[in-house]
Structure formats: C-alpha cells, structure tokens
Write a protein that holds these residues in place. Structure first.
Motif, PDB file in Angstrom:
ATOM      1  N   GLY A 108       0.786  -1.228   0.000  1.00  0.00           N
ATOM      2  CA  GLY A 108       0.000   0.000   0.000  1.00  0.00           C
ATOM      3  C   GLY A 108       0.814   1.270   0.000  1.00  0.00           C
ATOM      4  N   ARG A 109       2.107   1.145  -0.227  1.00  0.00           N
ATOM      5  CA  ARG A 109       2.980   2.320  -0.244  1.00  0.00           C
ATOM      6  C   ARG A 109       3.115   2.842  -1.686  1.00  0.00           C
ATOM      7  N   THR A 110       3.205   4.154  -1.843  1.00  0.00           N
ATOM      8  CA  THR A 110       3.450   4.761  -3.143  1.00  0.00           C
ATOM      9  C   THR A 110       4.957   4.893  -3.326  1.00  0.00           C
ATOM     10  N   VAL A 111       5.478   4.329  -4.405  1.00  0.00           N
ATOM     11  CA  VAL A 111       6.912   4.368  -4.675  1.00  0.00           C
ATOM     12  C   VAL A 111       7.186   5.322  -5.838  1.00  0.00           C
ATOM     13  N   VAL A 112       8.153   6.197  -5.650  1.00  0.00           N
ATOM     14  CA  VAL A 112       8.562   7.159  -6.679  1.00  0.00           C
ATOM     15  C   VAL A 112      10.054   6.955  -6.946  1.00  0.00           C
ATOM     16  N   LEU A 113      10.432   6.924  -8.217  1.00  0.00           N
ATOM     17  CA  LEU A 113      11.841   6.786  -8.600  1.00  0.00           C
ATOM     18  C   LEU A 113      12.393   8.149  -9.007  1.00  0.00           C
ATOM     19  N   THR A 114      13.579   8.475  -8.488  1.00  0.00           N
ATOM     20  CA  THR A 114      14.198   9.764  -8.790  1.00  0.00           C
ATOM     21  C   THR A 114      15.610   9.573  -9.321  1.00  0.00           C
ATOM     22  N   THR A 115      16.114  10.593 -10.015  1.00  0.00           N
ATOM     23  CA  THR A 115      17.455  10.532 -10.586  1.00  0.00           C
ATOM     24  C   THR A 115      18.049  11.924 -10.723  1.00  0.00           C
ATOM     25  N   GLY A 116      19.372  11.974 -10.791  1.00  0.00           N
ATOM     26  CA  GLY A 116      20.062  13.224 -11.090  1.00  0.00           C
ATOM     27  C   GLY A 116      20.261  13.421 -12.584  1.00  0.00           C
ATOM     28  N   PHE A 117      19.879  12.428 -13.386  1.00  0.00           N
ATOM     29  CA  PHE A 117      20.004  12.516 -14.838  1.00  0.00           C
ATOM     30  C   PHE A 117      18.881  13.371 -15.425  1.00  0.00           C
ATOM     31  N   ALA A 118      19.041  13.744 -16.681  1.00  0.00           N
ATOM     32  CA  ALA A 118      17.980  14.428 -17.411  1.00  0.00           C
ATOM     33  C   ALA A 118      16.858  13.438 -17.737  1.00  0.00           C
ATOM     34  N   ARG A 119      15.685  13.979 -18.049  1.00  0.00           N
ATOM     35  CA  ARG A 119      14.525  13.132 -18.344  1.00  0.00           C
ATOM     36  C   ARG A 119      14.795  12.155 -19.491  1.00  0.00           C
ATOM     37  N   VAL A 120      15.489  12.594 -20.520  1.00  0.00           N
ATOM     38  CA  VAL A 120      15.728  11.707 -21.655  1.00  0.00           C
ATOM     39  C   VAL A 120      16.533  10.480 -21.234  1.00  0.00           C
ATOM     40  N   THR A 121      17.493  10.656 -20.347  1.00  0.00           N
ATOM     41  CA  THR A 121      18.290   9.534 -19.869  1.00  0.00           C
ATOM     42  C   THR A 121      17.477   8.662 -18.916  1.00  0.00           C
ATOM     43  N   GLN A 122      16.717   9.288 -18.050  1.00  0.00           N
ATOM     44  CA  GLN A 122      15.866   8.529 -17.138  1.00  0.00           C
ATOM     45  C   GLN A 122      14.901   7.642 -17.929  1.00  0.00           C
ATOM     46  N   ASP A 123      14.302   8.203 -18.961  1.00  0.00           N
ATOM     47  CA  ASP A 123      13.366   7.425 -19.772  1.00  0.00           C
ATOM     48  C   ASP A 123      14.072   6.285 -20.499  1.00  0.00           C
ATOM     49  N   ALA A 124      15.308   6.520 -20.939  1.00  0.00           N
ATOM     50  CA  ALA A 124      16.065   5.464 -21.616  1.00  0.00           C
ATOM     51  C   ALA A 124      16.354   4.309 -20.661  1.00  0.00           C
TER      52      ALA A 124
END
Length: 231
Positions: A108-124
């Motif tokens: 029941g926990r909401t999990v969020v993933l974060t990064t120091g990369f730009a969105r294009v790299t995160q999406d890749a």
C-alpha cells in the motif's frame, strides 16, 4: 496500518546497477570538451564526479567548467554517451530491486523513482529495464523546478504530487550517495536509508545523515515494517 506510505527511491546505484557507466559517459563528455584523457585535469575532474555522485549532472558540469555554455555542452555529451551505453545493454536492475518495489507497492505504499540525470536519460533507463509502468511517478531535477540533489526538491515534489502522506515525516527515502542522504534529511523525511550497492560507503552515508544503512534496497520493506511495529 502503514506510516511510511511514500517511498522515494534513487535509481542508479540504488535500484539500477549501471556498472560504472557514469564514469565512462563523463570521460566521453570531457573528451568532447578537450580534456585530455590521463591528464591531471581529467583525474581531478573524475575525482569530483565520483565525490558528487547523486547530484544533478548539469550542476556537476557547471562546477567543473564554470562557463554555462560549456557546462551545457558537456551535459549534452554526457547524456548522449550514457544513453548509448544504456542502449548497448550495459545496465540491469540491482538484484531484487524490482521485487522490492513490487513488495512496497503491494503493502500500500506509493513508490517514486528519482534521478540526477535528465529526463531523456531517465526514460532510456526505464525503457531498457522495462520499468515504464513499475511506479506511478518518476522524477528528474527538471520535474522539480531544476534543482537536483542535495536539494530536497525531488522528494518534496513527490510529496506534493502524490498526496500519499500527510506529513514529510512519513516519507522514506533511499539512495546510495551522500547527496541522496542530504536530500532526504533536508526534506524532513522520517527514514533516510543509505544502501551499499552504489557509489558511497557506510561512513559517507552515515556522515550525511542516514538513519539506516542497508546492504541493498531489498532490506527496506523489512526496516519500515519494524519501525511501524515499534510505533
């Protein structure tokens, strides 16, 4: 009943094993800007990159090159090189990480993933792992107003955008760098867990304010359950 219903997890080094791709991508970016491989300048820059793992990459390049135009060129070169390495299959989940995320979600926990990369790299990265739908929200510095770690902005953006908890004290943050720890502490998160699957060691994580130091993200759900049982 759960207390820590918002869990903010770093990607590279915490949930994603990139096998040193950050350093390889940096070398490519530095080369493009004329920094000679093997030179003292290159070594000094690489030391700084290692020390600031987890920080927004454009911030790192601003420090290294000073000039905004050069920093942006370096950042673009870095992102392109990293994406090429990702496309080459040189990335994988940290062992057990997907199962850990799925367990946290099932609880029941909401999990969020974060990064120091730009969105294009995160999406890749997400595409390479098949993780596009593994969590309801992923954030990069640009999604939080442009400031990455060690600022708390991504954690606080997760808090505001998900509405999963009523207090920042009910957030759990996990990451593998001192910058992840600083970001969690500054956000007011109740749990700031360092993991030993990435860039920084136990001493660095604890020194930056980790409330817990874990072998890997796989241990996080048990820690949260233990804390909640004791409350």
């Amino acid at each position: 009943m759960n207390t820590y219903n918002l869990v903010v997890l770093d990607m590279a080094g915490t949930t994603v094993a990139d096998g040193g791709l950050v350093e390889r991508a940096f070398a490519s970016a530095a080369d493009r800007l004329g920094v000679e491989p093997g030179s003292a300048e290159h070594a000094t820059m690489l030391d700084y990159v290692r020390a600031t793992m987890g920080e927004s990459k454009i911030s790192v390049f601003r420090h290294l090159f000073g000039d905004e135009a050069k920093a942006r060129r370096a950042n673009t070169a870095f992102e392109e090189a990293y994406a090429t390495l990702v496309d080459g299959g040189l990335i994988a989940p940290v062992p057990g990480a997907r199962g850990a995320i799925e367990r946290l979600t099932a609880e029941g926990r909401t999990v969020v993933l974060t990064t120091g990369f730009a969105r294009v790299t995160q999406d890749a990265i997400l595409a390479a792992l098949g993780w596009q739908d593994v969590v309801p929200l992923t954030l990069c510095p640009a999604d939080a107003g442009g400031r990455g770690r060690p600022f708390p902005d991504m954690v606080l953006s997760a808090f505001l955008r998900t509405g999963a908890v009523g207090s920042v004290r009910d957030i759990a943050v996990a990451g593998d760098t001192s910058y992840d720890m600083l970001s969690g502490v500054r956000s007011g998160a109740g749990v700031v867990a360092g993991v030993l699957t990435g860039a920084h060691d136990k001493e660095a994580l604890a020194g930056a304010g980790a409330t817990h130091v874990l072998g890997s993200v796989v241990e996080l759900a048990d820690i949260l359950a233990e804390l909640e049982a004791a409350q």
